[in-house]
Write a protein that holds these residues in place. Structure first.
Motif, PDB file in Angstrom:
ATOM      1  N   ARG A   1      -4.865  57.066  10.311  1.00 29.90           N
ATOM      2  CA  ARG A   1      -6.073  58.063  11.208  1.00 29.90           C
ATOM      3  C   ARG A   1      -6.412  59.230  10.403  1.00 29.90           C
ATOM      4  O   ARG A   1      -7.432  60.385  10.931  1.00 29.90           O
ATOM      5  N   ARG A   2      -5.000  59.660  10.119  1.00 30.74           N
ATOM      6  CA  ARG A   2      -5.956  61.819   9.318  1.00 30.74           C
ATOM      7  C   ARG A   2      -5.578  62.417  10.453  1.00 30.74           C
ATOM      8  O   ARG A   2      -6.583  63.111  10.358  1.00 30.74           O
ATOM      9  N   GLY A   3      -5.235  62.634  11.612  1.00 31.11           N
ATOM     10  CA  GLY A   3      -4.948  62.960  12.609  1.00 31.11           C
ATOM     11  C   GLY A   3      -3.819  62.889  12.848  1.00 31.11           C
ATOM     12  O   GLY A   3      -2.786  62.133  13.217  1.00 31.11           O
ATOM     13  N   TRP A   4      -3.751  64.298  14.310  1.00 32.62           N
ATOM     14  CA  TRP A   4      -2.756  63.734  15.232  1.00 32.62           C
ATOM     15  C   TRP A   4      -2.549  63.555  16.722  1.00 32.62           C
ATOM     16  O   TRP A   4      -3.837  62.741  16.869  1.00 32.62           O
ATOM     17  N   TYR A   5      -1.143  62.850  17.083  1.00 38.09           N
ATOM     18  CA  TYR A   5      -1.602  62.044  18.346  1.00 38.09           C
ATOM     19  C   TYR A   5      -0.418  61.975  19.572  1.00 38.09           C
ATOM     20  O   TYR A   5       0.451  62.642  18.725  1.00 38.09           O
ATOM     21  N   PHE A   6      -0.499  61.501  20.211  1.00 41.02           N
ATOM     22  CA  PHE A   6       0.645  61.529  20.662  1.00 41.02           C
ATOM     23  C   PHE A   6       1.656  60.450  21.012  1.00 41.02           C
ATOM     24  O   PHE A   6       0.527  58.657  20.854  1.00 41.02           O
TER      25      PHE A   6
END
Length: 336
Positions: free
Chosen positions: A69-74
């Motif tokens: 997803r090319r992003g940050w997540y928890f």
């Protein structure tokens, strides 16, 4: 100086704003990255990465990066950062805590409060700026003078009470000016006007007694454990005393305050859990309460001088008379 503080405050607020925006985007499933963060706040991608590093390393949020997803997540889906809004009253409470820690820093509990408060403040002030100097111009705080307590003794007493472990101690009794060796079961730690007291079953006196923790000269926590004294009710025990002085039998006390002193007594909360008040026709105030010892009540009454008068019991009236007589004799002797 104030310009520098204002600039620092703006930087910290901007940092806080980024933290909560990123958290909101992650919870919304939008997988923010350094480019989207930089574009939204008009900052560099390096600054955006520093904010992410702060969230992961300092706030210890479970951040993970998704290559897909090319992003940050928890990494923990239900995890979230809850915003805390501080009102002016909250800041004043924080100020009082900080000043309390300073006032009692020489005492066992003061050091613990100061250390704990420093940890909280260190974490908080990374994202929220609190200007104590400005607040101090409007508020001040003064603590009572108290007996010094060894930090080690204070911690040992608390641990022994929680774990129900018997202790042996060398204790100084100020009233009799004597030192004795005691074997006790620590039941509860009680703070009264800044002083710490150990409430314990005393095998020397064969009953529950109060010990000023600052007068414990030596302390040994034993491996022996104990059970709660049969029939002992801590709440009732605490209510039975007056200013940490207790006896055995209940005594009904009545004190009349004149119209002048009654103005201040009405403003205060109850001086004892059993207290009852009655307005008098002359503008005064009658205070009734049930205690188990009179020495501390005598001192309480006498601090108000001629504006307070004991109505009952007669024993307390005699105690006040004798004290006044002794005081007068002392002053009269100075004239001779």
């Amino acid at each position: 100086m104030k310009t520098e503080l204002s600039k620092k405050r703006r930087v910290q607020i901007a940092h806080l704003e980024r933290v909560f925006w990123i958290e909101h985007e992650i919870r919304a499933g939008r997988y923010p990255n350094t480019r989207t963060i930089a574009r939204h706040f008009e900052i560099s991608t390096k600054t955006a990465q520093r904010t992410l590093d702060f969230m992961r390393d300092r706030l210890r949020l479970p951040l993970g990066y998704s290559g897909e997803r090319r992003g940050w997540y928890f990494t923990e889906p239900t995890y979230g950062l809850r915003a805390v809004e501080l009102t002016e009253g909250d800041l004043v409470a924080i100020l009082i805590t900080e000043r309390l820690a300073r006032a009692y820093r020489g005492l066992a509990i003061g050091r613990q409060v100061e250390q704990a408060f420093a940890k909280v403040l260190d974490a908080m002030t990374n994202i929220v700026s609190i200007d104590f100097d400005s607040l101090s111009e409007a508020y001040s705080f003064e603590a009572n003078a108290t007996v010094q307590i060894s930090p080690e003794v204070f911690q040992q007493l608390g641990r022994a009470a929680k774990e129900r472990r018997r202790i042996e101690m060398t204790y100084y009794t100020a009233m009799r000016g004597e030192v004795t060796r005691r074997r006790v079961d620590p039941l509860h730690m009680r703070s009264y006007l800044g002083e710490w007291y150990l409430i314990a079953f005393d095998y020397y006196r064969d009953g529950v007694r109060d010990f000023n923790a600052g007068r414990i000269q030596e302390l040994t926590v034993l491996d022996e454990t104990f059970g709660w004294p049969q029939g002992f009710n801590l709440a009732e025990y605490l209510d039975s005393g007056f200013a940490m002085v207790r006896g055995r039998e209940p005594i009904e006390v009545e004190i009349a305050f004149d119209e002048y002193q009654a103005r201040w007594i009405r403003e205060r909360g109850a001086v004892h859990p059993t207290e009852q008040r009655e307005e008098l026709a002359d503008g005064g105030l009658l205070l009734r309460m049930r205690v188990t010892a009179l020495d501390s009540v005598k001192r309480f009454v006498m601090q108000y001088g001629s504006h307070a008068r004991v109505i009952a019991p007669e024993k307390l009236r005699d105690m006040v008379r004798e004290e006044i007589k002794a005081m007068r004799a002392g002053y009269d002797a100075e004239r001779e």
